[in-house]
Design a protein around this motif. Structure first.
Motif, PDB file in Angstrom:
ATOM      1  N   GLY A  55       1.737 -10.018   0.578  1.00  0.00           N
ATOM      2  CA  GLY A  55       2.979 -10.046   1.336  1.00  0.00           C
ATOM      3  C   GLY A  55       4.005  -9.046   0.867  1.00  0.00           C
ATOM      4  O   GLY A  55       4.594  -9.236  -0.198  1.00  0.00           O
ATOM      5  N   ASN A  56       4.209  -7.975   1.645  1.00  0.00           N
ATOM      6  CA  ASN A  56       5.225  -6.951   1.343  1.00  0.00           C
ATOM      7  C   ASN A  56       5.112  -6.450  -0.101  1.00  0.00           C
ATOM      8  O   ASN A  56       6.096  -6.412  -0.848  1.00  0.00           O
ATOM      9  N   VAL A  57       3.906  -6.071  -0.473  1.00  0.00           N
ATOM     10  CA  VAL A  57       3.647  -5.653  -1.843  1.00  0.00           C
ATOM     11  C   VAL A  57       4.167  -4.231  -2.057  1.00  0.00           C
ATOM     12  O   VAL A  57       3.937  -3.340  -1.232  1.00  0.00           O
ATOM     13  N   THR A  66       5.878   5.229  -5.203  1.00  0.00           N
ATOM     14  CA  THR A  66       5.826   3.842  -4.760  1.00  0.00           C
ATOM     15  C   THR A  66       4.689   3.662  -3.772  1.00  0.00           C
ATOM     16  O   THR A  66       4.567   4.445  -2.807  1.00  0.00           O
ATOM     17  N   LEU A  67       3.852   2.649  -4.015  1.00  0.00           N
ATOM     18  CA  LEU A  67       2.762   2.304  -3.111  1.00  0.00           C
ATOM     19  C   LEU A  67       3.070   0.959  -2.459  1.00  0.00           C
ATOM     20  O   LEU A  67       3.424  -0.005  -3.148  1.00  0.00           O
ATOM     21  N   PHE A  68       2.928   0.904  -1.132  1.00  0.00           N
ATOM     22  CA  PHE A  68       3.125  -0.340  -0.382  1.00  0.00           C
ATOM     23  C   PHE A  68       1.759  -0.810   0.120  1.00  0.00           C
ATOM     24  O   PHE A  68       0.893   0.015   0.450  1.00  0.00           O
ATOM     25  N   ASP A  80      -5.970  -0.892 -13.034  1.00  0.00           N
ATOM     26  CA  ASP A  80      -7.065  -0.996 -12.075  1.00  0.00           C
ATOM     27  C   ASP A  80      -6.597  -1.859 -10.915  1.00  0.00           C
ATOM     28  O   ASP A  80      -5.964  -2.903 -11.105  1.00  0.00           O
ATOM     29  N   ALA A  81      -6.922  -1.411  -9.715  1.00  0.00           N
ATOM     30  CA  ALA A  81      -6.407  -2.133  -8.548  1.00  0.00           C
ATOM     31  C   ALA A  81      -7.337  -1.957  -7.363  1.00  0.00           C
ATOM     32  O   ALA A  81      -7.965  -0.911  -7.189  1.00  0.00           O
ATOM     33  N   ALA A  82      -7.410  -3.008  -6.547  1.00  0.00           N
ATOM     34  CA  ALA A  82      -8.039  -2.952  -5.232  1.00  0.00           C
ATOM     35  C   ALA A  82      -6.949  -3.243  -4.217  1.00  0.00           C
ATOM     36  O   ALA A  82      -6.256  -4.268  -4.312  1.00  0.00           O
ATOM     37  N   ILE A  83      -6.758  -2.331  -3.265  1.00  0.00           N
ATOM     38  CA  ILE A  83      -5.585  -2.377  -2.396  1.00  0.00           C
ATOM     39  C   ILE A  83      -6.047  -2.421  -0.947  1.00  0.00           C
ATOM     40  O   ILE A  83      -6.942  -1.671  -0.530  1.00  0.00           O
ATOM     41  N   GLU A  84      -5.409  -3.275  -0.161  1.00  0.00           N
ATOM     42  CA  GLU A  84      -5.656  -3.353   1.275  1.00  0.00           C
ATOM     43  C   GLU A  84      -4.385  -2.926   2.009  1.00  0.00           C
ATOM     44  O   GLU A  84      -3.290  -3.329   1.643  1.00  0.00           O
ATOM     45  N   GLY A  85      -4.578  -2.102   3.062  1.00  0.00           N
ATOM     46  CA  GLY A  85      -3.430  -1.678   3.872  1.00  0.00           C
ATOM     47  C   GLY A  85      -2.429  -0.871   3.069  1.00  0.00           C
ATOM     48  O   GLY A  85      -1.246  -1.221   3.015  1.00  0.00           O
ATOM     49  N   LEU A  86      -2.901   0.226   2.449  1.00  0.00           N
ATOM     50  CA  LEU A  86      -2.055   1.029   1.546  1.00  0.00           C
ATOM     51  C   LEU A  86      -1.131   1.952   2.326  1.00  0.00           C
ATOM     52  O   LEU A  86      -1.533   2.603   3.299  1.00  0.00           O
ATOM     53  N   ARG A  87       0.108   2.025   1.859  1.00  0.00           N
ATOM     54  CA  ARG A  87       1.076   3.005   2.340  1.00  0.00           C
ATOM     55  C   ARG A  87       1.812   3.527   1.117  1.00  0.00           C
ATOM     56  O   ARG A  87       2.336   2.732   0.330  1.00  0.00           O
ATOM     57  N   GLY A  88       1.847   4.857   0.963  1.00  0.00           N
ATOM     58  CA  GLY A  88       2.439   5.439  -0.236  1.00  0.00           C
ATOM     59  C   GLY A  88       3.623   6.325   0.079  1.00  0.00           C
ATOM     60  O   GLY A  88       3.591   7.108   1.040  1.00  0.00           O
ATOM     61  N   LEU A  89       4.683   6.187  -0.695  1.00  0.00           N
ATOM     62  CA  LEU A  89       5.848   7.062  -0.616  1.00  0.00           C
ATOM     63  C   LEU A  89       5.842   7.930  -1.873  1.00  0.00           C
ATOM     64  O   LEU A  89       6.111   7.450  -2.972  1.00  0.00           O
ATOM     65  N   LEU A  96       1.700   8.725   2.582  1.00  0.00           N
ATOM     66  CA  LEU A  96       0.256   8.569   2.625  1.00  0.00           C
ATOM     67  C   LEU A  96      -0.059   7.152   3.065  1.00  0.00           C
ATOM     68  O   LEU A  96       0.605   6.188   2.650  1.00  0.00           O
ATOM     69  N   ALA A  97      -1.071   7.004   3.913  1.00  0.00           N
ATOM     70  CA  ALA A  97      -1.515   5.687   4.370  1.00  0.00           C
ATOM     71  C   ALA A  97      -3.035   5.653   4.361  1.00  0.00           C
ATOM     72  O   ALA A  97      -3.694   6.667   4.604  1.00  0.00           O
ATOM     73  N   ALA A  98      -3.591   4.459   4.041  1.00  0.00           N
ATOM     74  CA  ALA A  98      -5.049   4.297   4.003  1.00  0.00           C
ATOM     75  C   ALA A  98      -5.382   2.853   4.335  1.00  0.00           C
ATOM     76  O   ALA A  98      -4.597   1.929   4.077  1.00  0.00           O
ATOM     77  N   ALA A  99      -6.601   2.674   4.888  1.00  0.00           N
ATOM     78  CA  ALA A  99      -7.043   1.314   5.206  1.00  0.00           C
ATOM     79  C   ALA A  99      -7.265   0.521   3.938  1.00  0.00           C
ATOM     80  O   ALA A  99      -6.999  -0.685   3.886  1.00  0.00           O
ATOM     81  N   GLY A 100      -7.762   1.187   2.899  1.00  0.00           N
ATOM     82  CA  GLY A 100      -7.984   0.513   1.630  1.00  0.00           C
ATOM     83  C   GLY A 100      -8.074   1.531   0.518  1.00  0.00           C
ATOM     84  O   GLY A 100      -8.273   2.729   0.757  1.00  0.00           O
ATOM     85  N   ALA A 101      -7.935   1.053  -0.724  1.00  0.00           N
ATOM     86  CA  ALA A 101      -7.976   1.964  -1.862  1.00  0.00           C
ATOM     87  C   ALA A 101      -8.409   1.205  -3.099  1.00  0.00           C
ATOM     88  O   ALA A 101      -8.250  -0.022  -3.196  1.00  0.00           O
ATOM     89  N   ARG A 102      -8.980   1.967  -4.045  1.00  0.00           N
ATOM     90  CA  ARG A 102      -9.349   1.413  -5.340  1.00  0.00           C
ATOM     91  C   ARG A 102      -8.890   2.383  -6.419  1.00  0.00           C
ATOM     92  O   ARG A 102      -9.222   3.566  -6.369  1.00  0.00           O
TER      93      ARG A 102
END
Length: 693
Positions: A55-57, A66-68, A80-89, A96-102
């Protein structure tokens, strides 16, 4: 850092003792080391060290990026992180935006279905595609190497894909500099044919870098060029050079060039430096686009500063003339040249005394060799009279001695002979009177009328043709040197005798800040010796009339000019003026130049006019126009048209330049021709250029 405690704040905290899991809800902020996490809900397993945020990570990195995300699972001290719905400032306005990231180790982040851009979103419709964006199937962000790598990437403009590449890489927006290939330049020129230049930038360390460029062309063998730069604690150096060849010109065969410079601070008073500039030919550097120099100067120097009072410099000079008209044998080599001066504090009367010393040794393969030393002592005393008039007393005393060989061989001096030792001393003094008459500010502003008269006297120098002239060849008489005691620019020529200089200066200062200011003056000499050459404006008793004018009555208009008129006929010998109109988003300027042949310098009368305009069409577009026309040759000299678009993420520039040369089919006049340039810049990614010549 991975073993450090996790600290957080939240509106609500719940702890499950059986599972050893902590759950926080409501404006959660957690941090471990120098990484910060914000979310609506946060769970932390104390046994495994795994944290999950939903939620609003927002994940704030140590470098400020900053990564959202919609959901983030963290481990290893948030590295180490697994990210869903990434948006980066990112920095530099990059997004930057991505469907997912690791992310692994806090340094490498792999992203899937990536979109990257540095353009702002449309305020009216945020769902509208930005001006440009980079879309890729996979991307890798390496924070150690500070590079972003894409696979199966396409550049889209307005949502339409225009360029595809299976692999693409660029420096991270927060990288101050990083090694890698720079954007290529391609195009066509008359002597290279079609060409492609591919530069590679090498960030060697924190203090040095290099750029290596290979240029391949359809008409010439490849050319290798490079630039090396390094900063030291006390200075810097740079070297630019190339190796290649050139066929189909007067300079056929192997060639190259080196342009270099350096400067070092030795202590609080002294610094030293050098410049080494050589080229195999002018044709080579022009054809391979390393500039179009006519003369290259190499030097080594040391200079000292002692506040505003003292200065000293010693150097050596080596010239290389690249024009065919330049004679290598007559090109001088100066070793050494020295100059020093010191200005003493004002005396009790308010006067100031200064003294300087200079020396040089100059050698040629053929022609004149000169060694000269000299000194000048000067004194200036300003006084104000009871009526507000300003009296200024000035005096110069020169002592010069030297040795000259081969003077008769120098074409400047004809058959005059003066080899061997020479020496001379000269003293000249002046009394300068000015009376500024000012009418106070009123409804129409204030006015100034200032007559000025200067009386100068000293022994006559007579004919100086038997003395070498190295530093006073380029002489021009204008209002700027009307009241100079010695109107020659150097010391090899001295002005003596008695003369009177006079001028009238007037100014009108308007209440709106505008003004009109002008001066007209003349000089009268008592003697008619050969001190000044024919055509200089100072030959004979009376000089030509000189003047200047600055007309700026309103903030949107300004005209500046100077002139020299023949003393008998009033015919213009020098006209140099420009006028500019400012209109908010645009400016329009025009200029006119007329010069007569200058003694020892030029043999052709030059008369031309120029026009230029710069228009800011809107917030992003700028257009420029410029042209010069030679009236004497009845042909254009050059014309240029440019248009530039620039916003927060994109630059587009196009430039058309046309130059007219006497014979554009020969490389000796290579600057004549047509240049068409296109440049596209995607900010934070790179530039792409097309050049046609």
């Amino acid at each position: 850092m991975g073993d450090g405690p996790v600290t957080f704040t939240a509106e609500e905290v719940e702890y499950d003792q059986r599972s050893n899991v902590v759950t926080a809800r409501g404006r959660v902020e957690a941090w471990q080391g120098d990484r910060v996490l914000r979310a609506d809900e946060f769970t932390y397993d104390r046994d495994t060290g795994i944290a999950t945020a939903t939620g609003n990570v927002a994940l704030i990195e140590p470098d400020g990026q900053t990564l959202f995300a919609d959901r983030v699972e963290l481990a290893g001290g948030m590295r180490d992180a697994a990210i869903e719905g990434l948006r980066g400032l990112l920095t530099s306005n990059a997004r930057l935006a991505a469907a997912g990231a690791r992310r692994t180790g806090g340094t490498v982040t792999d992203l899937a279905r990536v979109v990257y851009s540095s353009c702002d979103l449309c305020a009216e419709d945020p769902t509208r595609p930005p001006l440009w964006q980079l879309r890729a199937r996979i991307a890798t962000l390496d924070s150690v190497e500070q590079r972003v790598r894409y696979r199966d990437a396409a550049v889209e403009f307005g949502g339409w894909p225009l360029l595809y590449t299976p692999y693409f890489s660029h420096a991270s927006p927060d990288a101050p500099r990083a090694s890698g290939f720079l954007s290529p330049t391609f195009g066509t020129t008359r002597f290279l044919g079609a060409f492609l230049e591919v530069p590679y930038y090498w960030a060697i360390d924190d203090h040095s870098d290099a750029t290596i460029s290979v240029t391949a062309s359809s008409e010439q063998v490849p050319n290798l060029g490079g630039v090396y730069r390094r900063r030291f604690n006390n200075g810097e150096v740079s070297f630019e050079g190339s190796l290649g060849s050139l066929e189909g010109t007067d300079a056929d065969g192997f060639g190259g060039h080196i342009f270099s410079r350096g400067r070092f601070t030795l202590d609080e008073n002294w610094r030293a430096g050098f410049a080494l500039n050589r080229a195999s030919s002018r044709e080579y550097v022009q054809a391979w686009r390393y500039g179009a120099p006519r003369v290259l100067t190499s030097t080594a120097y040391a200079e000292g500063f002692w506040g505003p009072e003292g200065y000293a410099r010693i150097d050596t000079l080596l010239y290389q003339g690249l024009d065919a008209a330049n004679s290598t044998a007559l090109t001088p080599f100066v070793l050494p040249r020295f100059f020093a001066d010191y200005v003493f504090p004002n005396d009790s009367l308010g006067g100031r005394f200064s003294i300087d010393a200079s020396a040089y040794s100059l050698f040629r393969s053929a022609g004149t060799d000169t060694r000269r030393a000299g000194t000048r002592a000067a004194y200036e005393l300003p006084l104000v009279g009871d009526l507000g008039e300003i009296w200024t007393f000035r005096t110069h005393a020169d002592l010069i001695g030297g040795w000259v060989d081969g003077l008769a061989l120098a074409p400047t001096y004809g058959d005059a002979a003066g080899d061997g030792f020479y020496g001379r001393a000269h003293l000249r003094s002046a009394l300068d009177w000015r009376l500024p008459l000012v009418r106070g500010a009123g409804e129409y502003g204030s006015q100034l009328i200032e007559p000025r008269v200067q009386f100068v006297t000293g022994p006559s120098t007579g004919s100086q043709v038997r003395f070498p002239n190295e530093d006073s060849l380029d002489f021009e008489f204008t209002d700027a040197n009307l009241f100079s005691l010695n109107r020659f620019p150097g010391r090899d020529r001295l002005e003596g005798g008695t003369r009177v200089d006079y001028a009238m200066r007037s100014a009108w200062l308007f209440p709106n800040g505008g003004q009109v200011e002008g001066l007209v003056g003349q000089s009268v000499r008592m003697a008619t010796d050969e001190t000044f050459a024919e055509g200089s404006g100072l030959e004979g008793r009376r000089s030509d009339y000189v003047g200047r004018l600055r007309l700026a009555p309103v903030p949107w208009f300004e005209m500046v000019g100077r002139a020299r008129l023949d003393k008998e006929s009033g015919e213009g010998r020098l006209w140099d003026g420009t006028a500019t109109v400012y209109g908010g988003p645009f400016s329009l300027s025009g200029g006119y130049l007329l010069t007569n042949p200058a003694p020892n310098v030029t043999t052709r009368k030059r008369e031309e006019y120029s026009l230029g305009a710069n228009v800011r069409v809107n917030e992003y577009w700028r257009v420029g126009l410029f042209g010069r026309y030679d009236i004497g040759l009845d042909r254009p000299v050059s014309a240029q048209l440019s248009a530039t678009y620039e916003d927060e993420c994109f630059i587009f520039e196009t430039r058309f330049v046309r130059s007219w040369a006497e014979d554009p089919t020969t490389l000796a006049d290579y600057t004549g021709g047509t240049l068409l340039l296109f440049r596209i810049g995607l900010k934070t990614i790179g530039d792409f250029g097309l050049r046609a010549l």
